[in-house]
Design a protein around this motif. Structure first.
Motif, PDB file in Angstrom:
ATOM      1  N   GLY A  37      36.917  38.279  46.123  1.00  0.00           N
ATOM      2  CA  GLY A  37      36.519  37.452  44.996  1.00  0.00           C
ATOM      3  C   GLY A  37      37.696  36.605  44.540  1.00  0.00           C
ATOM      4  O   GLY A  37      38.848  36.905  44.858  1.00  0.00           O
ATOM      5  N   PHE A  38      37.435  35.536  43.812  1.00  0.00           N
ATOM      6  CA  PHE A  38      38.511  34.694  43.303  1.00  0.00           C
ATOM      7  C   PHE A  38      39.472  35.519  42.455  1.00  0.00           C
ATOM      8  O   PHE A  38      40.693  35.326  42.499  1.00  0.00           O
ATOM      9  CB  PHE A  38      37.938  33.549  42.467  1.00  0.00           C
ATOM     10  CG  PHE A  38      37.387  32.409  43.290  1.00  0.00           C
ATOM     11  CD1 PHE A  38      37.268  32.511  44.662  1.00  0.00           C
ATOM     12  CD2 PHE A  38      37.002  31.229  42.678  1.00  0.00           C
ATOM     13  CE1 PHE A  38      36.763  31.466  45.428  1.00  0.00           C
ATOM     14  CE2 PHE A  38      36.496  30.167  43.430  1.00  0.00           C
ATOM     15  CZ  PHE A  38      36.370  30.295  44.798  1.00  0.00           C
ATOM     16  N   PHE A  39      38.932  36.448  41.663  1.00  0.00           N
ATOM     17  CA  PHE A  39      39.785  37.292  40.819  1.00  0.00           C
ATOM     18  C   PHE A  39      40.807  38.041  41.658  1.00  0.00           C
ATOM     19  O   PHE A  39      42.002  38.066  41.338  1.00  0.00           O
ATOM     20  CB  PHE A  39      38.929  38.295  40.035  1.00  0.00           C
ATOM     21  CG  PHE A  39      39.735  39.387  39.383  1.00  0.00           C
ATOM     22  CD1 PHE A  39      40.372  39.167  38.171  1.00  0.00           C
ATOM     23  CD2 PHE A  39      39.865  40.626  39.989  1.00  0.00           C
ATOM     24  CE1 PHE A  39      41.144  40.174  37.578  1.00  0.00           C
ATOM     25  CE2 PHE A  39      40.619  41.634  39.406  1.00  0.00           C
ATOM     26  CZ  PHE A  39      41.258  41.400  38.195  1.00  0.00           C
ATOM     27  N   ALA A  40      40.348  38.673  42.748  1.00  0.00           N
ATOM     28  CA  ALA A  40      41.246  39.481  43.571  1.00  0.00           C
ATOM     29  C   ALA A  40      42.301  38.629  44.261  1.00  0.00           C
ATOM     30  O   ALA A  40      43.477  39.007  44.297  1.00  0.00           O
ATOM     31  CB  ALA A  40      40.436  40.263  44.601  1.00  0.00           C
ATOM     32  N   HIS A  41      41.903  37.481  44.820  1.00  0.00           N
ATOM     33  CA  HIS A  41      42.888  36.625  45.497  1.00  0.00           C
ATOM     34  C   HIS A  41      43.985  36.165  44.529  1.00  0.00           C
ATOM     35  O   HIS A  41      45.166  36.145  44.869  1.00  0.00           O
ATOM     36  CB  HIS A  41      42.199  35.404  46.103  1.00  0.00           C
ATOM     37  CG  HIS A  41      41.689  35.648  47.488  1.00  0.00           C
ATOM     38  ND1 HIS A  41      42.493  36.086  48.518  1.00  0.00           N
ATOM     39  CD2 HIS A  41      40.446  35.516  48.023  1.00  0.00           C
ATOM     40  CE1 HIS A  41      41.785  36.207  49.614  1.00  0.00           C
ATOM     41  NE2 HIS A  41      40.535  35.870  49.347  1.00  0.00           N
ATOM     42  N   LYS A  42      43.589  35.786  43.339  1.00  0.00           N
ATOM     43  CA  LYS A  42      44.580  35.339  42.356  1.00  0.00           C
ATOM     44  C   LYS A  42      45.513  36.479  41.958  1.00  0.00           C
ATOM     45  O   LYS A  42      46.724  36.290  41.831  1.00  0.00           O
ATOM     46  CB  LYS A  42      43.871  34.767  41.133  1.00  0.00           C
ATOM     47  CG  LYS A  42      43.179  33.436  41.407  1.00  0.00           C
ATOM     48  CD  LYS A  42      42.470  32.903  40.163  1.00  0.00           C
ATOM     49  CE  LYS A  42      41.828  31.553  40.439  1.00  0.00           C
ATOM     50  NZ  LYS A  42      41.151  31.005  39.233  1.00  0.00           N
ATOM     51  N   LYS A  43      44.937  37.663  41.784  1.00  0.00           N
ATOM     52  CA  LYS A  43      45.737  38.821  41.394  1.00  0.00           C
ATOM     53  C   LYS A  43      46.727  39.200  42.491  1.00  0.00           C
ATOM     54  O   LYS A  43      47.901  39.457  42.225  1.00  0.00           O
ATOM     55  CB  LYS A  43      44.831  40.006  41.078  1.00  0.00           C
ATOM     56  CG  LYS A  43      45.563  41.241  40.541  1.00  0.00           C
ATOM     57  CD  LYS A  43      44.585  42.343  40.202  1.00  0.00           C
ATOM     58  CE  LYS A  43      45.285  43.555  39.599  1.00  0.00           C
ATOM     59  NZ  LYS A  43      45.807  43.312  38.250  1.00  0.00           N
ATOM     60  N   SER A 182      30.326  41.920  49.128  1.00  0.00           N
ATOM     61  CA  SER A 182      30.755  41.486  47.794  1.00  0.00           C
ATOM     62  C   SER A 182      31.011  42.684  46.881  1.00  0.00           C
ATOM     63  O   SER A 182      31.864  42.623  45.991  1.00  0.00           O
ATOM     64  CB  SER A 182      29.717  40.558  47.165  1.00  0.00           C
ATOM     65  OG  SER A 182      28.494  41.239  46.964  1.00  0.00           O
ATOM     66  N   PHE A 183      30.291  43.780  47.111  1.00  0.00           N
ATOM     67  CA  PHE A 183      30.516  44.994  46.325  1.00  0.00           C
ATOM     68  C   PHE A 183      31.944  45.485  46.515  1.00  0.00           C
ATOM     69  O   PHE A 183      32.665  45.746  45.551  1.00  0.00           O
ATOM     70  CB  PHE A 183      29.507  46.072  46.750  1.00  0.00           C
ATOM     71  CG  PHE A 183      29.690  47.400  46.068  1.00  0.00           C
ATOM     72  CD1 PHE A 183      30.016  47.487  44.727  1.00  0.00           C
ATOM     73  CD2 PHE A 183      29.498  48.574  46.781  1.00  0.00           C
ATOM     74  CE1 PHE A 183      30.171  48.720  44.100  1.00  0.00           C
ATOM     75  CE2 PHE A 183      29.650  49.812  46.162  1.00  0.00           C
ATOM     76  CZ  PHE A 183      29.991  49.879  44.825  1.00  0.00           C
ATOM     77  N   TRP A 184      32.374  45.595  47.772  1.00  0.00           N
ATOM     78  CA  TRP A 184      33.704  46.137  48.076  1.00  0.00           C
ATOM     79  C   TRP A 184      34.822  45.213  47.585  1.00  0.00           C
ATOM     80  O   TRP A 184      35.761  45.643  46.926  1.00  0.00           O
ATOM     81  CB  TRP A 184      33.842  46.361  49.586  1.00  0.00           C
ATOM     82  CG  TRP A 184      35.074  47.125  49.991  1.00  0.00           C
ATOM     83  CD1 TRP A 184      35.176  48.460  50.232  1.00  0.00           C
ATOM     84  CD2 TRP A 184      36.382  46.580  50.224  1.00  0.00           C
ATOM     85  NE1 TRP A 184      36.458  48.783  50.586  1.00  0.00           N
ATOM     86  CE2 TRP A 184      37.227  47.646  50.599  1.00  0.00           C
ATOM     87  CE3 TRP A 184      36.924  45.304  50.155  1.00  0.00           C
ATOM     88  CZ2 TRP A 184      38.570  47.473  50.888  1.00  0.00           C
ATOM     89  CZ3 TRP A 184      38.270  45.128  50.438  1.00  0.00           C
ATOM     90  CH2 TRP A 184      39.085  46.204  50.807  1.00  0.00           C
ATOM     91  N   PRO A 189      37.248  45.206  42.403  1.00  0.00           N
ATOM     92  CA  PRO A 189      38.411  44.655  41.679  1.00  0.00           C
ATOM     93  C   PRO A 189      38.052  44.107  40.300  1.00  0.00           C
ATOM     94  O   PRO A 189      38.807  44.287  39.341  1.00  0.00           O
ATOM     95  CB  PRO A 189      38.909  43.540  42.604  1.00  0.00           C
ATOM     96  CG  PRO A 189      38.410  43.903  43.949  1.00  0.00           C
ATOM     97  CD  PRO A 189      37.087  44.563  43.720  1.00  0.00           C
ATOM     98  N   GLU A 190      36.897  43.443  40.196  1.00  0.00           N
ATOM     99  CA  GLU A 190      36.504  42.864  38.913  1.00  0.00           C
ATOM    100  C   GLU A 190      36.198  43.941  37.874  1.00  0.00           C
ATOM    101  O   GLU A 190      36.490  43.771  36.691  1.00  0.00           O
ATOM    102  CB  GLU A 190      35.289  41.955  39.112  1.00  0.00           C
ATOM    103  CG  GLU A 190      35.631  40.659  39.845  1.00  0.00           C
ATOM    104  CD  GLU A 190      34.405  39.915  40.329  1.00  0.00           C
ATOM    105  OE1 GLU A 190      33.284  40.345  39.981  1.00  0.00           O
ATOM    106  OE2 GLU A 190      34.549  38.913  41.061  1.00  0.00           O
ATOM    107  N   HIS A 191      35.628  45.058  38.306  1.00  0.00           N
ATOM    108  CA  HIS A 191      35.342  46.151  37.389  1.00  0.00           C
ATOM    109  C   HIS A 191      36.619  46.871  36.959  1.00  0.00           C
ATOM    110  O   HIS A 191      36.812  47.182  35.788  1.00  0.00           O
ATOM    111  CB  HIS A 191      34.399  47.171  38.051  1.00  0.00           C
ATOM    112  CG  HIS A 191      32.952  46.900  37.805  1.00  0.00           C
ATOM    113  ND1 HIS A 191      32.271  45.881  38.429  1.00  0.00           N
ATOM    114  CD2 HIS A 191      32.047  47.514  36.998  1.00  0.00           C
ATOM    115  CE1 HIS A 191      31.012  45.884  38.025  1.00  0.00           C
ATOM    116  NE2 HIS A 191      30.843  46.868  37.165  1.00  0.00           N
ATOM    117  N   LEU A 192      37.478  47.142  37.931  1.00  0.00           N
ATOM    118  CA  LEU A 192      38.655  47.967  37.643  1.00  0.00           C
ATOM    119  C   LEU A 192      39.773  47.181  36.970  1.00  0.00           C
ATOM    120  O   LEU A 192      40.439  47.677  36.076  1.00  0.00           O
ATOM    121  CB  LEU A 192      39.165  48.606  38.932  1.00  0.00           C
ATOM    122  CG  LEU A 192      38.183  49.558  39.616  1.00  0.00           C
ATOM    123  CD1 LEU A 192      38.772  50.057  40.924  1.00  0.00           C
ATOM    124  CD2 LEU A 192      37.846  50.731  38.719  1.00  0.00           C
TER     125      LEU A 192
END
Length: 272
Positions: A37-43, A182-184, A189-192
Motif C-alpha cells: 500500500g502507499f502507506f507501507a511504501h512511504k513508511k 491487499s490484505f497482507w 500495515p495500515e491497521h498496525l
C-alpha cells in the motif's frame, strides 16, 4: 524488520553511492494488484533514511519529503507504462528456480527471450540495473536523479519482500483466497501502523546488489506456503461477523477486515 542498503563511501573527490535496499526480515505478481500500500511504501522509505551512517543521513533527511512522496511513483506509472508492472514481481513458480537464480539480465536474456521474462516479472533483474543508474547519478552529482532513483530503489526492494510477489498465485486466485494480496501488504500495515517496529538498527553494507536481490526474493518465496496456509486456517476458524467490519467513508459504507482478524493473522505469521 531490518532495513538495509548498499553504500560505498570514499574520499570527497570520489563517489558516494547509496543503494536503499529495504525491509529484509529474517522472520519474515502481478499487473492486477498494487504492490504494498502507499502507506507501507512511504513508511519503509522514511525509516530507511534513519538507518544511514552520519555522512549520509544529513543529505537524505534534507530530502525526506521527496523520498517519501516519490516512493509510490513506480505504482503510479503502472497504468501508463507498458513494462512498468513487470518490475514489481516475478512468478518463480513458472521456472525451474535453479536455472535462473543469481543470474544477471544479460545472462538470462541469452537463455530466455525478454518478452517471456517480462510476462512473468523481472524485479530481481531490474534492481541491479537501477543501482547502476543511481551510481551514475552520484557521479554526475545530479541531486534530483539521486533522490528519485533512491526512492524508487526503496520501492522495488520493498516489493521483493512480499511473498505474493513471487508467484503466479499472487492474489490467492488459485487457492480460493482472492483478496489476500491487499490484505497482507496493505491492510496489515495500515491497521498496525505505530505498532510496527520503527527502529531496527543501522544499515549494513551489501557487497553485491545482484546477490542480495536474489537472496531476498528467494527468502520471500520460501515464506509463501506458510502465508497462504495460515490465512486459510484462520479463515476457517473465524465467523464472518468477526472477520469483517464496516467503515463509513463519506457516503460510502466500506467492508473491510476487522482489527481482531488482522492482528490474529499477524501473530500467526510471527510478525512477518
Amino acid at each position: 524488520m531490518i532495513l538495509k542498503h548498499n553504500i560505498l563511501n570514499k574520499k570527497s573527490s570520489q563517489i558516494l553511492i547509496i543503494l536503499i535496499l529495504t525491509l529484509h526480515s529474517s522472520t519474515y505478481s502481478s499487473e492486477l494488484t498494487k504492490p504494498w500500500g502507499f502507506f507501507a511504501h512511504k513508511k519503509i522509505n522514511t525509516l530507511a533514511i534513519y538507518t544511514l551512517p552520519v555522512d549520509m543521513i544529513t543529505f537524505y533527511k534534507r530530502h525526506q519529503k521527496e523520498i517519501e512522496s516519490l516512493s509510490v511513483l513506480p505504482d503510479q506509472r503502472r497504468y501508463i507504462m507498458d513494462n512498468e508492472a513487470s518490475r514489481h514481481y516475478i512468478d518463480l513458480d513458472r521456472y525451474k528456480i535453479s536455472d535462473i537464480h543469481y543470474t544477471t539480465w544479460e545472462e538470462i536474456t541469452k537463455i530466455i527471450h525478454s518478452d517471456s521474462l517480462v510476462t512473468h516479472g523481472i524485479v530481481p533483474w531490474h534492481i541491479p540495473i537501477l543501482y547502476q543508474q543511481l551510481k551514475y547519478a552520484f557521479v554526475r552529482r545530479d541531486t534530483v536523479m539521486v533522490i528519485k532513483l533512491s526512492a524508487e530503489m526503496g520501492h522495488y526492494v520493498g516489493d521483493l519482500h512480499v511473498p505474493l510477489h513471487t508467484t503466479s498465485n499472487y492474489d490467492g486466485q488459485q487457492t480460493n483466497q482472492v483478496g489476500i494480496h491487499s490484505f497482507w501488504e496493505s491492510k496489515i500495515p495500515e491497521h498496525l501502523q505505530k505498532k510496527l517496529e520503527d527502529w531496527i538498527g543501522p544499515a549494513t553494507y551489501i557487497e553485491s546488489p545482484i546477490k542480495a536481490s536474489w537472496d531476498w526474493i528467494l527468502e520471500s518465496h520460501r515464506l509463501l506456503p506458510h502465508l497462504l496456509a495460515q490465512e486459510k486456517e484462520l479463515n476457517k476458524e473465524t465467523a464472518d461477523s468477526k472477520k469483517y467490519r464496516h467503515l463509513q467513508k463519506g457516503f460510502i459504507l466500506e467492508k473491510t477486515y476487522s482489527t481482531l482478524y488482522v492482528e490474529n493473522y499477524h501473530k500467526r505469521l510471527n510478525s512477518q
